[in-house]
Design a protein around this motif. Structure first.
Motif, mmCIF file in Angstrom:
data_model
loop_
_atom_site.group_PDB
_atom_site.id
_atom_site.type_symbol
_atom_site.label_atom_id
_atom_site.label_comp_id
_atom_site.label_asym_id
_atom_site.label_seq_id
_atom_site.Cartn_x
_atom_site.Cartn_y
_atom_site.Cartn_z
ATOM 1 N N ASP A 123 -4.998 3.104 -0.703
ATOM 2 C CA ASP A 123 -4.276 2.170 0.158
ATOM 3 C C ASP A 123 -4.829 2.232 1.574
ATOM 4 O OD1 ASP A 123 -3.067 4.310 1.583
ATOM 5 O OD2 ASP A 123 -1.365 4.347 0.203
ATOM 6 N N ALA A 124 -4.335 1.343 2.446
ATOM 7 C CA ALA A 124 -4.907 1.203 3.786
ATOM 8 C C ALA A 124 -4.797 2.493 4.594
ATOM 9 C CB ALA A 124 -4.224 0.057 4.528
ATOM 10 N N GLY A 125 -3.674 3.194 4.491
ATOM 11 C CA GLY A 125 -3.508 4.443 5.233
ATOM 12 C C GLY A 125 -4.483 5.499 4.780
ATOM 13 N N ASP A 126 -4.679 5.626 3.479
ATOM 14 C CA ASP A 126 -5.622 6.616 2.964
ATOM 15 C C ASP A 126 -7.060 6.262 3.350
ATOM 16 O OD1 ASP A 126 -3.514 7.925 1.858
ATOM 17 O OD2 ASP A 126 -3.855 7.224 -0.185
ATOM 18 N N VAL A 127 -7.358 4.968 3.360
ATOM 19 C CA VAL A 127 -8.697 4.541 3.754
ATOM 20 C C VAL A 127 -8.974 4.927 5.204
ATOM 21 C CG1 VAL A 127 -10.139 2.519 4.215
ATOM 22 C CG2 VAL A 127 -8.888 2.692 2.061
#
Length: 893
Positions: free
Chosen positions: A474-478
């Motif tokens: 997801d965007a946060g992990d990216v």
């Protein structure tokens, strides 16, 4: 920089124009064809000459073994011949007739004279003789003699395979241990290393025993490439050595029609890894052949994946075409079980596997993380997928780093193998982080940018962002992955090149990291990356610095003020009690504690150079021993608060925070768990520190302080104060304000005690006598050793030998890395006495070294110095800065 990097996109300068690429490929093909033709022509010429020398003789045969037996004799190779006979009494004279002209020609010759029976008997006991005769080739004389010997040797080899093949395997392992892995060496031995020519000879020997197939087409092509490199090396040097040394690599690349040494090493690495993979499979086959017979067992490992006969294969009914995750699931199952993937299984997956969707489904990402999380067993499984071309299909950007050499003695592996090794080592730290999946994937991608021009950390961060999305994060992990790749060098570089006791250092790192998850991931990655790089890149000293930096940054991120430096250790305090200075030598670690003075660092470094010790790391710090007036590092007062009168009573002591209110009010100090009270303006102040009681009277009176069992006296209002702390004596003079150990915003007083810690190893051979080293260091402290004169005498007796070209040194002055000093970073080729020369140059410019971090990465020195002018201030004079830069550059060239 383009926002998207990968696939077919990339900087135009990185990709050669089509015409140039075709031209280069054509030149390589022509050069290699010429080398092959030269070997074949030489074999024919030698055969004609040997037949002429032997003549038409009965009951004799001349047999070629080794390189000439395979028709692969290179210009520097030995000619190996066996003269067979059926008991001829004149065989010695006949042998001389053949051998002497060969010796006279200058050709190196390895020869023997045998009957077929004698040759067979020798081959039964001597492995080298057996391997030579297995590939023996008839050259001249009676072919029936040659045929008789070869058939007998082969029959014995096959009949005794269960005894001889384990012996051959142990010989190979011993050779690998001695010569290393060809694909990952800067100066490999093309013949003896793991993945070299000898390994293919061993594959032929196993095949001759009818235990495993012979070399595949890919292996033969890899072998031919390394043979061509060896041929070009012999031709260029005029010698028979097989070590591809650095200074010859560009010339050998040119001889093969390759662009440069980088292209040569990449081609050699590709070939060697192909041979290594095939060799490892052959020895697993031999192990099964030599094991007691038993019924093969099948054990399920995962959906569609089973273990059979010590390898991982696909289950009946598994369909890679309909199950795109099967490749990763099989790889993860194999790694977790510590088993290899069967070659037939890998080949089938490469042929049938369907591509994964974009983004990957969660079970595919989980399988990748499971594979990496297996640790070291994942390396062999990854290599199997890579050999079959599956890794590039899963991660197209992998092609840019695949087999990419790192022509740097610090790095052990090619870029792609380093990434896998780092991920494998990161698996040991998954319990230390909140997101082990991000740690493992970040480790796999941290150097992915090295496949492109420019700063690999910046480029890699963009690639990590794109790959993170592709993998389905997801965007946060990216964002975390992007930050980890962008800043993967932040902790180790800061820890070894900056002063950790400077609040600016900690606050800067905290501002860059910004997130505890990123910080703990970077800390774990730093360990894994350093370990995977090689022994020169990681050690206990560096590990301690990185851990301490991470601890301090974590405290800031949690909302606490920057942690203070730890107090001197009990050992350092014990050394400080010697007054005039003390030295302790423990293995490679040398510790000096002495009253600080200009030039102490480089004088000590000069002594180490005199004793032929190479400094691998150095750290210098100082502390003040005045009780309740400790002000570390150039007069900074940490957490001090000034009230109405502008007078600061206490700074920092023992890791606690001291606060003071002046101007007739009440000041409180909490230190080491005790509470201290102070009243100013003519009143009486009390201080309790570490269990002792201290009294202070201001306004012209006399104050007494007791700290840690020692007694300190302080006189304010223009007088002189003395303090005794922990057995050490400190003096402080303030002149109506505060009694400090360090005063003048950076200038040192006689209260400063310096601690110098060196990690030093012998330049060669065994180290010096510790007692002699310690004696010379004490003489330096006492001012009774002229280091400069002794180094000059040594330099006059030293004859430097020309080596390989190295990049020019660089000296950089950095202003924003510290508020209290100018940071000077020196990067140069390491050599004996380098640290002494730098320090001597600084001293001649009238500047002082307040702190230093010295590191050596392979043959490169990366030294950082915190320097101040004669008044203890950062360097503001531009003319002086330029003089310093030029002076240091002059001594490091």
């Amino acid at each position: 920089m383009a926002d998207v990097i990968g696939g077919t996109h990339g900087p135009a300068g990185e990709v050669a124009p089509p015409g140039r690429a075709v031209s280069r490929t054509s030149a390589t093909a022509e050069a290699r064809a010429a080398l092959g033709a030269a070997r074949a022509g030489r074999a024919r010429e030698l055969d004609r000459e040997l037949a002429r020398l032997l003549g038409a003789e009965a009951d004799v045969a001349l047999v070629a073994v080794g390189s000439h037996g395979r028709e692969e004799l290179t210009p520097g190779g030995d000619l190996d011949l066996v003269l067979l006979h059926r008991g001829r009494p004149d065989i010695s004279a006949l042998a001389d007739r053949v051998w002497y002209p060969i010796w006279d020609s200058g050709q190196r010759l390895d020869h023997s004279v045998r009957t077929p029976e004698e040759g067979r008997a020798v081959a039964r006991e001597d492995m080298k003789a057996a391997l030579g005769l297995i590939s023996a080739r008839h050259v001249a004389g009676d072919p029936a003699l040659t045929r008789e010997l070869r058939e007998a040797v082969l029959a014995d080899w096959r009949a005794d395979a269960r005894r001889r093949l384990p012996e051959l395997r142990e010989m190979a392992r011993s050779r690998w241990s001695r010569y290393g892995e060809l694909a990952f060496l800067l100066e490999p031995d093309l013949k003896e290393s793991h993945g070299g020519l000898r390994d293919v000879h061993a594959i032929h020997a196993v095949a001759a025993a009818w235990v495993a197939p012979g070399p595949t087409t890919r292996v033969r092509e890899a072998y031919d490439l390394i043979l061509d490199v060896r041929h070009a090396l012999h031709e260029h040097t005029g010698r028979g050595g097989d070590r591809l040394v650095l200074q010859e690599q560009d010339s050998i690349a040119g001889a093969l029609g390759l662009l440069d040494a980088h292209a040569l090493l990449r081609a050699v690495a590709e070939a060697a890894r192909t041979i290594t993979y095939a060799t490892d499979h052959v020895w697993r086959t031999v192990a099964r052949f030599c094991s007691p017979p038993g019924r093969p067992a099948r054990r399920p490992l995962a959906d569609g994946v089973v273990e059979q006969d010590g390898e991982v294969v696909l289950a009946l009914g598994a369909d890679a075409g309909k199950d795109p995750v099967l490749v990763l699931r099989a790889a993860a199952a194999a790694a977790q079980a510590g088993l290899p993937l069967a070659i037939a299984t890998v080949e089938r997956l490469a042929k049938e596997a369907a591509p994964l969707p974009d983004p990957w489904p969660r079970d595919a990402r989980d399988a990748l993380v499971t594979l990496l999380g297996a640790g070291p067993p994942a390396i062999g499984v990854w290599e199997a997928l890579d050999q079959a071309g599956l890794i590039v299909r899963l991660l197209p950007d992998w092609e840019r780093v695949r087999n990419r050499p790192q022509r740097n003695p610090v790095h052990t592996f090619t870029v792609d193998r380093h990434l896998v090794e780092t991920a494998a080592r990161a698996a040991a730290h998954t319990r230390d982080v909140a997101r082990p999946d991000l740690l493992l994937v970040g480790a796999l991608l941290h150097d992915i940018g090295k496949g492109w021009p420019g700063d690999h950390s910046r480029t890699g961060a963009v690639m990590a962002r794109d790959l993170g999305r592709r993998l389905g994060f997801d965007a946060g992990d990216v964002r975390v992955l992007e930050a980890v790749v962008r800043h993967h060098l932040l902790l180790p570089e800061t820890a070894t090149r900056r002063d950790l006791d400077d609040p600016v250092t900690i606050e800067t790192v905290a501002g860059i990291v910004g997130d505890p998850v990123v910080l703990e991931t970077l800390a774990a990655l730093a360990i894994a990356d350093g370990q995977a790089t090689g022994p020169a890149a990681w050690g206990a000293w560096k590990a301690r610095l990185v851990a301490e930096l991470a601890r301090r940054v974590a405290a800031v991120l949690s909302g606490a003020p920057p942690p203070v430096a730890p107090d001197p250790t009990p050992e350092q305090l014990a050394l400080a009690r010697h007054g005039g200075g003390a030295v302790r030598v423990s293995g490679s670690r040398i510790t000096m504690v002495a009253p600080d003075r200009p030039g102490l660092l480089w004088q000590a470094a000069g002594v180490l150079a005199l004793h032929r010790l190479a400094v691998r790391g150095a750290r210098t710090v100082s502390w003040a021993t005045a009780a309740h007036a400790q002000n570390r590092h150039s007069g900074r007062v940490a957490n001090g608060r000034d009230g109405d009168g502008g007078r600061v009573a206490h700074a920092q002591d023992g890791g606690g925070v001291a606060r003071a209110q002046d101007g007739g009010g009440v000041g409180h100090a909490q230190d080491g768990g005790g509470v201290g009270h102070a009243q100013d303006g003519g009143g009486v102040g009390h201080a309790q520190d570490g269990g002792g009681v201290g009294h202070a009277q201001d306004g012209g009176g006399v104050g007494h302080a007791q700290d840690g069992g020692g007694v300190g006296h302080a006189q304010d209002g223009g007088g002189v104060g003395h303090a005794q702390d922990g057995g050490g004596v400190g003096h402080a003079q303030d002149g109506g304000g505060v009694a400090r150990a360090q005063d003048g915003d950076g200038g040192r007083t006689d209260a400063d005690t310096a601690v110098l810690e060196f990690i030093a190893v012998p330049e060669y051979g065994s180290g010096p006598d510790p007692a002699a080293l310690e004696a010379d260091l004490r003489r330096v402290l006492a001012g009774r050793l002229d280091v400069a004169a002794r180094l000059e005498r040594r330099a006059r007796s030293y004859r430097p030998r020309k080596g390989v070209a190295v990049p020019p040194p660089r000296v950089t002055l950095i202003d924003d890395a510290s508020n209290t000093a100018t940071v000077m970073e020196v990067r140069a080729h390491d050599r004996p006495g380098l640290l002494w020369r730098i320090g001597h140059a600084l001293g001649s410019c009238g500047v002082q070294v307040r702190a230093a971090r010295v590191g050596t990465l392979g043959a490169e020195a990366v030294d950082v110095f915190y320097i101040v002018d004669g008044e203890g201030h950062p360097l503001a004079d531009h003319a002086l800065r330029e003089v310093i830069r030029r002076s240091v550059l002059e001594v490091v060239r």
